[in-house]
Design a protein around this motif. Structure first.
Motif: not given
Length: 305
Positions: A117-129, A139-151
């Protein structure tokens, strides 16, 4: 499939089966032949290989080492996708007083769901808790193309390992952040890669301004419902994130967990209700890519913050 193609595919499957059951070195597998066949066969061939290897009855009964299975699956995933995820993690379930140095089943489950379901993350900022070793986020950074990812995580050793895994996978790590939105990024950054930051985040002491600064479009967490205190802290953080959005659209939130103690899961949904957060079960995905235990009961809840 033409008869000659069917024979060729059968030979390829047999070659993978024999080598995997014998735990042969991965370099001995016919990867080039697989890549050539995938151009015509698509994902069905990959599913057949999974049935002949990690899901083979002998492997289900007498599984190979987790390290061998993960290395094999990483290489297998890389063939159709052109990419893989490499992890350094502890061999002990609990190490240095934390469980965050290993990858847990729900993290694998959520990564599979995200890849499907990559569309849930594509071009979006993701915060993982509670990012732990970082497999889901990588996996999300490599496969789903988010704008930004915060571990994010709270344990210093987990954060140290997490930074190493990010760099190990070729992602550019920006300065550690409590407010990643304030870091515009380096001019040399590959624009096709997400802006990646690591934040030390203690759910019990984090403030509303700190959470507001992340400005996430998506919030995720995996295998963090392991005791009542953690559940209560997580719900407080989610409620704060919901309240500090102001005029921004509320973020989507996905929480994945293994149902070990039904009472803990019920506590989570009960506390969500008290906090005014509605939820629904996310649709299950179809493909299994990682070697977690099939009898484990896992679920992903989509929260409406």
């Amino acid at each position: 499939m033409a008869p000659e193609e069917s024979v060729e595919a059968s030979r390829l499957l047999q070659s993978f089966e024999r080598r995997f059951l014998a735990a042969r070195a991965l370099r001995s597998f016919p990867w080039q032949s697989l890549e050539e066949k995938l151009r015509d066969s698509g994902s069905e061939l990959l599913l057949d290989i999974l049935q002949k290897t990690v899901k083979h009855p002998l492997c289900v009964k007498h599984p190979p080492s987790v390290t061998y299975a993960r290395c094999f699956l990483s290489e297998l995933i890389r063939k159709p996708s052109g990419d893989s995820v490499t992890l350094s993690e502890s061999s002990a379930i609990i190490s240095h007083g934390t469980t965050g140095l290993v990858t847990w089943n729900a993290a694998l489950y959520l990564a599979e769901w995200a890849i499907e379901n990559p569309a849930a993350f594509t071009h979006r900022t993701v915060l993982e808790l509670g990012s732990g070793a970082g497999l889901t986020g990588l996996a999300i950074c490599k496969m789903c193309h988010p704008r930004a990812y915060i571990f994010s995580d709270c344990h210093s050793l987990v954060l140290e390992q997490l930074r190493g895994n990010i760099l190990l996978n070729g992602l550019l790590l920006e300065s550690d952040a409590t407010a990643p939105a304030q870091h515009p990024g380096h001019s040399t950054r590959n624009t096709e890669s997400p802006r990646v930051t690591v934040a030390q985040l203690d759910w019990d002491i984090v403030t509303a301004p700190q959470l507001a600064a992340f400005q996430p479009d998506v919030i995720i967490a995996a295998d963090v419902l392991y005791c009542p205190d953690t559940v209560l802290s997580l719900v407080r953080v989610l409620q704060t994130l919901s309240a500090c959005q102001k005029d921004r659209q509320a973020p989507d939130a996905y929480i994945a967990f293994t149902i070990r103690n039904p009472e803990t899961c019920r506590l989570f949904t009960t506390e969500l209700g008290k906090a005014g957060i509605s939820w629904e079960a996310a649709p299950r995905h179809n493909q299994k890519l990682f070697p977690y235990e099939e009898h484990s009961e896992m679920e992903i809840l989509k929260l409406m913050l």
